[in-house]
Design an enzyme around this catalytic site. Structure first.
Site, short mmCIF file in Angstrom:
data_model
loop_
_atom_site.label_atom_id
_atom_site.label_comp_id
_atom_site.label_asym_id
_atom_site.label_seq_id
_atom_site.Cartn_x
_atom_site.Cartn_y
_atom_site.Cartn_z
N GLU B 62 -21.32 53.40 12.27
CA GLU B 62 -20.87 54.32 10.71
C GLU B 62 -21.24 53.44 9.79
OE1 GLU B 62 -16.75 52.37 11.85
OE2 GLU B 62 -16.80 51.39 10.13
N TYR B 173 2.65 53.02 9.05
CA TYR B 173 1.89 52.37 10.29
C TYR B 173 1.23 53.61 10.45
CZ TYR B 173 5.38 48.87 10.74
OH TYR B 173 5.87 47.68 10.05
N HIS B 200 -3.94 41.67 15.51
CA HIS B 200 -4.32 42.47 14.23
C HIS B 200 -3.71 41.13 13.65
CE1 HIS B 200 -3.11 43.62 10.74
NE2 HIS B 200 -4.04 44.67 10.66
N ASP B 209 1.03 43.13 19.50
CA ASP B 209 -0.78 44.76 18.81
C ASP B 209 -0.12 45.89 19.84
OD1 ASP B 209 -2.32 44.63 16.54
OD2 ASP B 209 -3.39 43.98 17.48
N GLN B 227 -12.14 46.54 16.27
CA GLN B 227 -12.61 45.59 15.38
C GLN B 227 -14.02 45.05 15.86
OE1 GLN B 227 -13.03 44.46 12.68
NE2 GLN B 227 -11.53 43.69 12.10
N ALA B 460 -44.64 71.05 7.10
CA ALA B 460 -44.01 70.85 8.54
C ALA B 460 -45.66 70.56 9.54
CB ALA B 460 -43.43 72.28 9.04
N SER B 483 -44.45 79.86 5.42
CA SER B 483 -45.85 80.58 5.77
C SER B 483 -45.20 80.27 7.71
CB SER B 483 -46.61 79.95 6.04
OG SER B 483 -47.19 79.08 5.53
N THR B 559 -39.49 85.66 14.43
CA THR B 559 -39.23 83.98 15.23
C THR B 559 -38.31 84.84 16.32
OG1 THR B 559 -39.36 83.03 13.72
CG2 THR B 559 -38.34 81.57 15.62
#
Lengths: 655, 655
Positions: B62, B173, B200, B209, B227, B460, B483, B559
């Site tokens: 997160e 809610y 909660h 809850d 939580q 790269a 290239s 490619t």
């Protein structure tokens, strides 16, 4: 078998007269197939112009429809052979007495369709309008369009009887037909009309005939093919006269190599042409010697063609072949126009149907039965281009009980029995048929096996590279019907495996497809565990019971090519979905082509039936194309395990 | 820079209650890209189920949105780095005070969009509904859908002020929000809701809850993230209690590695959580030693996670990263969950936008500017799949005067001036910038050149293979910007050039793209004649004056890869049409990124302007991939001819 009278359609010409119309409708090449030459999408008239502008001489070939079904099979083979010399187009005459627009395998319509769809030849269909209703003509043209024909030779045709009269609003002249085609089909068809270098025999005068020709061209014809003639001067004067009155379109000389005394006499009678004295003087003394006449005909034709080509006014030569090969091919060879180009745009023969012009991927299964593939996919609206995966769910046409003539074996029942055995005594006698086919050797009755139900032709040169391995496994009941070796980057102009434009490289994954017994399959599945994930397999029986380690939807590309300045082309795939359709056909061929040669309930028939009911169809792909093909080792391992099953293996006495 | 308060969105949770809904809407894999893993098309909930069923442990991360534009650039780099460890998804919190649904580069919406579109990460966007109208919420959801976001974390959010009251028919809610999403967008989004292992803080009781949580799940939520908590038992009891009342969907534990004393205190205050005594006892004595606290946090978290994973009830771990890397990565490494998989599904980074799920071909030009490519093609309805040629005429988004933040250089103006020169004195001083970049060496002012306008990152590893040649040609004014070397069938798991599934082989045609003077181009064109048709070129100046020997519409695949059981994949092409769009961007970068660093009319600016106005952009492809790359020889030949022009070459005195 060769009927002379049919060539008349082009000879007896309605009067008519000219100007090349038409716009080049070039499609954006953005969405077209990367590897195919421009001429797959170009219209005939554009091809003709391009070749002419490049100063390149070319030729075309005229054929007439055959009388019999076996004649049709032979003619199609002739298309393949004569097509290999590189004609710009072929044309098929319209035979009003032979039901020319029907679905009969001998009709003008079907022969032309076969040339386009299966032989990949640019083709012109003749059409005569005399005594026909507009509806009938429109019907023929719609059918021709639907079949993929793009070019029409518009002719008046023979009036029936001497008392023919002009019909108000009907088709009295080829000009009416040209106008009708342009009116009903806009610019869809390229249209050819006939020209008459010495004037049409029914015309009041040479000049009046020229004016009629100009009318035909002005009505929308794209080019002219002439009646035959015997002197180069005749044609060259005709071209000058055409140009003088404003006919600017291409004019192709009709070339007729004299092939026999009788055919020449009949021709003269029908066409009211006069054979020049210098020719008659040579021919009369040798009139009973066919070979001598043909040799003279070749020599005389070559000489005349040289004059024509050197004149600078003749871009290409149109040959009246009379459905014969030798004389025309010899003339073309001597002129240096017969150019067998071993290069293939794709590894399989490309169809000339306009709907198929972007097609560049096919499943490998039909490799030896392309006509069946084309037949079964003829109703597709789109053809796979670039990837097979894009054609989301292929709907193959149903397998019918009756096969159209091009799905039949070329050989007679008698010939098939000689090749595949008058009487079978065991599964082993079937194995022997397969090994005789692979080695192109006589069977025990002394007959060479030239085809199998799954292979209408002798083995491809590529397959010969694997002959020893194929022979070995077929002996033991691994009945191979399709295979290709590994190829890791051979030049695209390789004479055996090359395809596509020059400067590229072609690749293959090894492929092997065969029928084999359920006992073998049980052991094979054990062996295949050792080859995961290198080898992909599909194993299925007639009931559709299917075992595979491949993705159930994704195809496996097994042939591909890398070319300068192009995207990758992958023309052959092993597609799991199509395999289920092919499986039905592959199993049905056991019964339809082989079992039915024998009496109901006969042991021979029962043996084939047993194989059909109990064997599995297996395909294997070796994904590791840079390494040596491991598929033979897979089969060897299977034999090894069959010969020495684990519980019977000798134990080491030292243990 | 890291603001703790923003994490609250997940902490302060509306009550709610449960049942995993939703059908798997698996698309036919027939039309999907052959080489990409299933998880490109799978929904998050299906991926989660598949990973869980396989017994595979996974993690998610997160983040919260940054405050500043430079913070956004840094966060996106962090996405790339933390994305390489293989999170199942990341989620971006909703920051109501930060204009979260806007187009600002720091908004929650834009950060989530960047994660999906440019970083290719499966992402969840948080959304809070408290005090919002239905229209506003629907607007946010529509925008999220349009941007390619597929997953929503449905939250109530913080009521503003203490006197908050329920609103009739409004969003009171999270359950209301879940219902609204399902009502307005059917099954389009995967929905996540928050669970509270200790209840909660506003709820009347733990049991109440839990009932609220079940309501949320019953309303259509697909899974739960909890939580944070400090003891494994807290979470395991919570899961048991959820299951007992019929909540069957996945429940992911929210893991919070303690990273500092202050942040822990603030968290405790905000979330009303109690830190267990055994933790406080350890922390208090070391509260001023950040490193010690972090080390303890890592140790404590690893221990708790081990218990969770061993319980068999935890399929994956969700980390509150606080936008920091070290602690979370260390925990994941110790748990063995951080798995950097060097394998790439395609040679370029795949976007996670659902519209792009079939995309598997891109032009090579944007190889070092993928964000620009994605930005300029964001309005496409179809993406090329299998072939570039199928996407008939690519319409690239316009180059605007202003660049969105992800098109900007990551470096500041000051840093750029240090790298690219405070003052340029000649074209040669520009050449030196290029050589310093290529050799990753300090320039004459002692600063390493880490990027160029056309290359936002150091070279790269693949390009390092060609460093000596690149250095040599840049010294002489062949200013390379892109290239790739020749590759003739390297294994697909090659650490440097490999991509795609295992067991395959990858190939490349050598490619070289550079700016160079018109004098060089004149000579180069002479040299290129010797390399026909092996080398394809496009040479264009800023005005669009274009010279090429390639087909004007057909792309060249440079490619490609061959894989077991798949069709060929050709992910990179040189496309002549796209090149004209790229050319505008490539030339514009001289001015926008480089010239504008200097004063108007300054000599430095004039030098860059001169190059922009007079140099050509050249690309070269060596089609003969099985041979050694000839492109360096082409450039050498050009130098040779420049050094010894034909009329000045010494003549042989013997002649």
């Amino acid at each position: 078998m060769v009927s002379f009278g049919r060539v008349e359609a082009i000879f007896i010409i309605s009067p008519g007269t000219s100007n090349s119309g038409g716009e080049s409708s070039k499609e954006s090449s953005r969405s077209s197939t990367p590897v195919l030459a421009a001429d797959r999408t170009e219209r005939l008239r554009d091809k003709m112009r391009r070749r002419t502008e490049s100063g390149d001489h070319w030729f075309s070939l005229e054929f007439f429809p055959p009388r019999t079904a076996s004649g049709a099979v032979n003619l199609v083979s002739r298309f393949d052979r004569m097509g290999s010399g590189g004609p710009l187009f072929i044309d098929i005459t319209w035979h009003p007495a032979g039901d020319p627009g029907s679905d009969k395998e001998t009709s003008s319509m079907m022969i032309a369709s076969t040339a386009v769809n299966y032989c990949g030849l640019e083709s012109i269909l003749h059409l005569t309008c005399c005594n026909q209703t507009k509806e009938k003509i429109t019907g023929y043209l719609s059918k021709a369009k639907h079949l993929g024909l793009k070019n029409i030779m518009a002719l008046r045709g023979d009036p029936v009887g001497a008392d023919w009269e002009e019909e108000e609003g009907g088709f009295n002249y080829a000009t009416d037909l040209v106008k009708h085609i342009r009116c009903e089909f806009d610019d869809y068809f390229d249209i050819c009309v006939a020209g008459y270098p010495t004037g049409h025999p029914e015309a009041d005068s040479y000049d009046e005939d020229l004016r009629h020709l100009k009318e035909k061209v002005d009505a929308g014809a794209d080019f002219i093919i002439t009646q035959l003639f015997f002197r180069a001067d005749t044609f060259l004067k005709f071209v000058r006269d055409c140009r003088a009155i404003g006919i600017t379109c291409p004019i192709l000389p009709g070339i007729f190599p004299i092939q026999g005394y009788q055919s020449l006499r009949q021709l003269v009678k029908l066409s009211k042409l006069e054979v020049p004295e210098e020719i008659m003087r040579v021919i009369e003394p040798i009139k009973d010697n066919d070979a001598a006449i043909r040799n003279y005909g070749i020599e005389q034709t070559v000489g005349m063609c040289r004059v024509l080509l050197e004149s600078g006014n003749v871009p290409g030569l149109h040959f009246y072949t009379l459905n014969r090969e030798v004389a025309t091919m010899e003339v073309l060879r001597q002129l240096g126009l017969w150019i067998e180009d071993p290069r293939r745009p794709l590894p399989w023969a490309v169809s000339a149907h306009p709907k198929r012009k972007v097609e560049d991927v096919r499943p490998i299964f039909w490799a030896s039965r392309p006509k069946s593939y084309i037949y079964r996919t003829q109703d597709w609206d789109d053809f796979p281009n670039g990837r097979w995966g894009n054609s989301s769910s292929p709907a193959f046409g149903e397998l019918n009980d009756y096969y159209l003539f091009y799905l039949k074996s070329k050989s007679s029942k008698d010939a098939l029995l000689k090749m595949w055995g008058e009487e079978l005594t065991s599964e082993q006698s079937v194995y022997k048929v397969f090994t005789s086919y692979i080695k192109a050797q006589p069977n025990c009755a002394g007959h060479k096996v030239m085809c199998l139900p799954w292979n209408d032709e002798p083995l491809a040169p590529e397959t010969n590279l694997m002959m020893d391995e194929l022979d070995k496994v077929n002996r033991r009941g691994v009945l191979t019907i399709n295979s290709q070796p590994t190829i890791n980057g051979k030049p695209s102009d390789d004479p055996i495996v090359g395809w596509g434009p020059p400067g590229g490289y072609v690749f293959q994954k090894a492929y092997l497809e065969f029928f084999t017994s359920s006992e073998n399959v049980t052991v094979l599945l054990k062996v295949l565990k050792k080859y995961e994930p290198r080898v992909n397999y599909h194993i299925v029986n007639v009931h559709g019971q299917n075992t595979t380690n491949a993705h159930d939807m994704q195809p496996n590309a097994v042939t591909w090519g890398i070319f300068p300045g192009r995207e990758i082309v992958q023309p052959t795939v092993v597609d799991p979905v199509s395999f289920m359709y092919w499986k039905d056909e592959a199993f049905a061929l056991w019964i339809e082509q082989w079992a039915k040669l024998y009496e109901d309930e006969s042991p021979s028939r029962m043996i084939i039936k047993y194989i059909h009911d109990n064997y599995f169809l297996v395909n294997l792909v070796d994904n590791d194309f840079p390494l040596d093909n491991c598929l033979w080792q897979v089969i060897d391992d299977m034999f090894e395990l069959l010969d020495n099953p684990p519980d019977e293996q000798p134990t080491d006495p030292a243990k």
